[in-house]
Design an enzyme around this catalytic site. Structure first.
Site, PDB file in Angstrom:
ATOM      1  N   LEU A  34       0.807  -1.217   0.000  1.00  0.00           N
ATOM      2  CA  LEU A  34       0.000   0.000   0.000  1.00  0.00           C
ATOM      3  C   LEU A  34       0.846   1.275   0.000  1.00  0.00           C
ATOM      4  O   LEU A  34       0.382   2.333   0.415  1.00  0.00           O
ATOM      5  CB  LEU A  34      -1.013  -0.001   1.174  1.00  0.00           C
ATOM      6  CG  LEU A  34      -2.029  -1.148   1.157  1.00  0.00           C
ATOM      7  CD1 LEU A  34      -3.022  -1.020   2.317  1.00  0.00           C
ATOM      8  CD2 LEU A  34      -2.814  -1.178  -0.175  1.00  0.00           C
ATOM      9  N   ASP A  51       5.318  -6.614   1.999  1.00  0.00           N
ATOM     10  CA  ASP A  51       6.284  -6.125   1.027  1.00  0.00           C
ATOM     11  C   ASP A  51       6.881  -7.286   0.242  1.00  0.00           C
ATOM     12  O   ASP A  51       7.181  -8.349   0.807  1.00  0.00           O
ATOM     13  CB  ASP A  51       7.396  -5.379   1.767  1.00  0.00           C
ATOM     14  CG  ASP A  51       8.117  -4.440   0.844  1.00  0.00           C
ATOM     15  OD1 ASP A  51       7.927  -3.217   0.992  1.00  0.00           O
ATOM     16  OD2 ASP A  51       8.859  -4.927  -0.034  1.00  0.00           O
ATOM     17  N   THR A 117       8.526  -1.644 -19.436  1.00  0.00           N
ATOM     18  CA  THR A 117       8.197  -0.277 -19.850  1.00  0.00           C
ATOM     19  C   THR A 117       8.905   0.111 -21.143  1.00  0.00           C
ATOM     20  O   THR A 117      10.002  -0.408 -21.449  1.00  0.00           O
ATOM     21  CB  THR A 117       8.622   0.715 -18.750  1.00  0.00           C
ATOM     22  OG1 THR A 117       8.536   2.055 -19.250  1.00  0.00           O
ATOM     23  CG2 THR A 117      10.060   0.500 -18.302  1.00  0.00           C
ATOM     24  N   TYR A 141      15.067   4.338 -13.536  1.00  0.00           N
ATOM     25  CA  TYR A 141      13.786   3.635 -13.671  1.00  0.00           C
ATOM     26  C   TYR A 141      13.854   2.636 -14.836  1.00  0.00           C
ATOM     27  O   TYR A 141      13.603   1.435 -14.674  1.00  0.00           O
ATOM     28  CB  TYR A 141      12.644   4.647 -13.893  1.00  0.00           C
ATOM     29  CG  TYR A 141      11.364   3.983 -14.339  1.00  0.00           C
ATOM     30  CD1 TYR A 141      10.663   3.151 -13.468  1.00  0.00           C
ATOM     31  CD2 TYR A 141      10.872   4.151 -15.633  1.00  0.00           C
ATOM     32  CE1 TYR A 141       9.502   2.501 -13.895  1.00  0.00           C
ATOM     33  CE2 TYR A 141       9.722   3.519 -16.052  1.00  0.00           C
ATOM     34  CZ  TYR A 141       9.040   2.695 -15.181  1.00  0.00           C
ATOM     35  OH  TYR A 141       7.905   2.061 -15.597  1.00  0.00           O
ATOM     36  N   HIS A 189       1.283  11.975 -14.365  1.00  0.00           N
ATOM     37  CA  HIS A 189       0.909  11.591 -15.728  1.00  0.00           C
ATOM     38  C   HIS A 189      -0.051  12.588 -16.364  1.00  0.00           C
ATOM     39  O   HIS A 189      -0.927  13.138 -15.700  1.00  0.00           O
ATOM     40  CB  HIS A 189       0.295  10.184 -15.730  1.00  0.00           C
ATOM     41  CG  HIS A 189       1.307   9.131 -15.415  1.00  0.00           C
ATOM     42  ND1 HIS A 189       1.186   8.281 -14.351  1.00  0.00           N
ATOM     43  CD2 HIS A 189       2.474   8.821 -16.015  1.00  0.00           C
ATOM     44  CE1 HIS A 189       2.239   7.483 -14.321  1.00  0.00           C
ATOM     45  NE2 HIS A 189       3.038   7.789 -15.309  1.00  0.00           N
ATOM     46  N   ARG A 221       2.921  10.758 -27.604  1.00  0.00           N
ATOM     47  CA  ARG A 221       2.970   9.505 -26.839  1.00  0.00           C
ATOM     48  C   ARG A 221       1.890   8.555 -27.340  1.00  0.00           C
ATOM     49  O   ARG A 221       0.886   8.977 -27.915  1.00  0.00           O
ATOM     50  CB  ARG A 221       2.722   9.778 -25.335  1.00  0.00           C
ATOM     51  CG  ARG A 221       3.811  10.562 -24.655  1.00  0.00           C
ATOM     52  CD  ARG A 221       5.071   9.726 -24.509  1.00  0.00           C
ATOM     53  NE  ARG A 221       6.151  10.453 -23.856  1.00  0.00           N
ATOM     54  CZ  ARG A 221       7.021  11.231 -24.496  1.00  0.00           C
ATOM     55  NH1 ARG A 221       6.930  11.429 -25.798  1.00  0.00           N
ATOM     56  NH2 ARG A 221       7.994  11.827 -23.830  1.00  0.00           N
ATOM     57  N   ARG A 282      10.712  19.083 -20.069  1.00  0.00           N
ATOM     58  CA  ARG A 282      11.057  18.264 -18.909  1.00  0.00           C
ATOM     59  C   ARG A 282      12.245  17.395 -19.308  1.00  0.00           C
ATOM     60  O   ARG A 282      12.236  16.818 -20.399  1.00  0.00           O
ATOM     61  CB  ARG A 282       9.847  17.401 -18.543  1.00  0.00           C
ATOM     62  CG  ARG A 282       9.912  16.730 -17.209  1.00  0.00           C
ATOM     63  CD  ARG A 282       8.608  16.045 -16.864  1.00  0.00           C
ATOM     64  NE  ARG A 282       8.288  14.918 -17.754  1.00  0.00           N
ATOM     65  CZ  ARG A 282       7.245  14.122 -17.614  1.00  0.00           C
ATOM     66  NH1 ARG A 282       6.395  14.322 -16.616  1.00  0.00           N
ATOM     67  NH2 ARG A 282       7.018  13.137 -18.454  1.00  0.00           N
ATOM     68  N   GLY A 284      14.742  14.597 -20.170  1.00  0.00           N
ATOM     69  CA  GLY A 284      14.622  13.167 -20.494  1.00  0.00           C
ATOM     70  C   GLY A 284      13.391  12.794 -21.285  1.00  0.00           C
ATOM     71  O   GLY A 284      13.132  11.606 -21.501  1.00  0.00           O
TER      72      GLY A 284
HETATM   73  N1  UFG Z   1       3.418  16.373 -19.668  1.00  0.00           N
HETATM   74  C1  UFG Z   1       3.154  17.724 -19.641  1.00  0.00           C
HETATM   75  N2  UFG Z   1       2.693  18.244 -18.471  1.00  0.00           N
HETATM   76  C2  UFG Z   1       2.487  17.495 -17.345  1.00  0.00           C
HETATM   77  C3  UFG Z   1       2.748  16.111 -17.403  1.00  0.00           C
HETATM   78  C4  UFG Z   1       3.226  15.574 -18.584  1.00  0.00           C
HETATM   79  O1  UFG Z   1       3.345  18.451 -20.620  1.00  0.00           O
HETATM   80  O2  UFG Z   1       2.078  18.053 -16.321  1.00  0.00           O
HETATM   81  C5  UFG Z   1       3.908  15.792 -20.918  1.00  0.00           C
HETATM   82  C6  UFG Z   1       5.263  15.145 -20.769  1.00  0.00           C
HETATM   83  O3  UFG Z   1       6.283  16.097 -20.928  1.00  0.00           O
HETATM   84  C7  UFG Z   1       5.215  14.098 -21.879  1.00  0.00           C
HETATM   85  C8  UFG Z   1       3.733  13.707 -21.950  1.00  0.00           C
HETATM   86  O4  UFG Z   1       3.039  14.758 -21.310  1.00  0.00           O
HETATM   87  O5  UFG Z   1       5.579  14.681 -23.072  1.00  0.00           O
HETATM   88  C9  UFG Z   1       3.426  12.411 -21.241  1.00  0.00           C
HETATM   89  O6  UFG Z   1       3.976  12.474 -19.941  1.00  0.00           O
HETATM   90  P1  UFG Z   1       3.655  11.389 -18.815  1.00  0.00           P
HETATM   91  O7  UFG Z   1       4.403  11.817 -17.589  1.00  0.00           O
HETATM   92  O8  UFG Z   1       2.184  11.206 -18.702  1.00  0.00           O
HETATM   93  O9  UFG Z   1       4.240  10.042 -19.397  1.00  0.00           O
HETATM   94  P2  UFG Z   1       5.722   9.712 -19.906  1.00  0.00           P
HETATM   95  O10 UFG Z   1       5.632   9.542 -21.375  1.00  0.00           O
HETATM   96  O11 UFG Z   1       6.735  10.631 -19.381  1.00  0.00           O
HETATM   97  O12 UFG Z   1       5.980   8.341 -19.124  1.00  0.00           O
HETATM   98  C10 UFG Z   1       5.580   7.125 -19.613  1.00  0.00           C
HETATM   99  C11 UFG Z   1       5.366   6.178 -18.446  1.00  0.00           C
HETATM  100  C12 UFG Z   1       6.658   5.950 -17.727  1.00  0.00           C
HETATM  101  C13 UFG Z   1       7.688   5.481 -18.710  1.00  0.00           C
HETATM  102  C14 UFG Z   1       7.808   6.430 -19.865  1.00  0.00           C
HETATM  103  C15 UFG Z   1       8.716   5.880 -20.915  1.00  0.00           C
HETATM  104  O13 UFG Z   1       4.429   6.697 -17.555  1.00  0.00           O
HETATM  105  O14 UFG Z   1       6.474   4.983 -16.731  1.00  0.00           O
HETATM  106  O15 UFG Z   1       6.560   6.623 -20.465  1.00  0.00           O
HETATM  107  O16 UFG Z   1       9.591   6.868 -21.330  1.00  0.00           O
HETATM  108  F1  UFG Z   1       8.892   5.407 -18.125  1.00  0.00           F
END
Ligand code: UFG
Length: 327
Positions: A34, A51, A117, A141, A189, A221, A282, A284
């Site tokens: 949890l 765990d 992932t 990660y 997300h 995405r 952001r 990476g």
């Molecule tokens: N984004 C925004 N504003 C926010 C949040 C996200 O602009 O407040 C953008 C991010 O920059 C990205 C897109 O929305 O371009 C999606 O971002 P998420 O954080 O929803 O998802 P990610 O693509 O970063 O992450 C996903 C999975 C991770 C995995 C990754 C692989 O959630 O677990 O893909 O690179 F590691």
């Protein structure tokens, strides 16, 4: 009747899986500490608070239950946090998984489904990304997940432990019946954040980068509905119990949507305006991440049902309205 242990069954994807298995008559046990999940999200079967790194607990659990398959959803998932706190990620995502696999091997359980992932691929060299794309994760990660995948290859060779690794792209959406949904704290997300703006829980959405080499300048995405992920796990389960060899599959819709398209679709689905603040990129974030999922379609016959972004957002919006809106 299949007997399944779902590790992390109280979390976002795990809880949908527990419901999916329960509905299909499987005997399900959830093990979850949890730390990121909610016990009330476990709608079927037994719940054990504990765990996955607790070897004594695992040994007791395995001595009392003859599980056919273990599904492992319990991991930390924030890329940025993993860069700042790599110990946390290697401890939980890698070391605790090793403990689980050792306990399984000792108990003679040799079928495993692992939540991997898209982050194992790192910066994409070509789009869409299929299983032959080089694996070059660029953060702890992604590395922790890739190391587990490598470990699984060695364990199969040595002990005959068969596994299916499912590399999720952007898991999204919610239980179509509205009982379950995404509930991370903190939420990072995109789709749940935009919906929190729509529901009034947040004032605005920060868009990270408007200068990517995409049509509208925002990142693209591949959003895959959580229910379609469950179907993929179900097919993987059938193939393992049938005796098929280990596999690794990329899981996405094969369609990319930009951050701006997500915002526009949320506005259409909810009828609410989404105030946006454009910020710097952001760290990476690749410009584009889109899966080539032909392998799982061909081998297991997987076909995603909820491929429209509007459907994914409708289900997530239903959850946001029913369970999370303070009003
Ligand atoms: N984004 C925004 N504003 C926010 C949040 C996200 O602009 O407040 C953008 C991010 O920059 C990205 C897109 O929305 O371009 C999606 O971002 P998420 O954080 O929803 O998802 P990610 O693509 O970063 O992450 C996903 C999975 C991770 C995995 C990754 C692989 O959630 O677990 O893909 O690179 F590691």
């Amino acid at each position: 009747m299949l007997k399944i242990l779902v590790v992390g069954g109280a979390g976002y994807i795990g809880s949908h899986m527990v419901k999916f298995l329960g509905r299909r008559g499987c005997s399900v046990t959830t093990l979850d500490n949890l730390s990121g999940g909610y016990q009330e999200a476990v709608l079927y079967g037994d719940f054990i608070l504990g765990d996955v790194a607790d070897r004594a607990l695992l040994d007791t659990l395995f001595s009392r239950n003859r599980f056919d398959v273990v599904m492992h959803f319990a991991s930390f998932i924030q890329v940025g946090e993993s860069i700042l706190h790599p110990f946390k990620y290697y401890q939980n995502n890698l070391s605790a998984t090793l403990t689980l696999l050792e306990a399984m091997q000792a108990a003679g359980i040799d079928q495993f489904i692992f939540s991997s992932t898209a982050a194992i691929f790192g910066e994409p060299q070509q789009i869409p990304i299929d299983e032959t794309h080089p694996q070059n994760p660029i953060n702890p990660y992604g590395r922790s997940k890739w190391m587990v995948e490598l470990m699984l290859q060695d364990l199969e060779r040595a002990y005959g432990l068969r596994s299916v690794c499912l590399r999720y792209f952007n898991a999204a959406g919610a239980d179509p019946e509205g009982q379950l949904g995404e509930r991370h704290d903190p939420e990072t997300h995109l789709i749940p954040l935009v919906l929190q703006v729509a529901s009034g829980r947040r004032s605005h959405l920060s868009v990270f980068g408007q200068d990517y080499p995409t049509d509208d300048g925002t990142c693209i995405r591949d959003y895959i509905h959580v229910e379609d992920l469950c179907v993929a796990h179900w097919l993987a389960l059938q193939s393992l119990v049938k005796g098929d060899p280990s596999q690794r599959y990329n899981l996405g819709n094969g369609q990319g949507f930009s951050v701006q398209q997500v915002i526009n679709t949320v506005q259409e689905v909810t009828g609410r305006n989404i105030p946006v603040v454009y910020e710097r990129r952001r760290e990476g974030d690749p410009a584009r991440l889109v899966a080539d999922s032909r392998k799982i379609r061909q081998i297991l016959g997987w076909a995603p049902q909820f491929i429209k972004l509007s459907q994914i957002i409708e289900h997530a919006w239903k959850w946001e309205c029913q369970h999370l809106h303070p009003g």
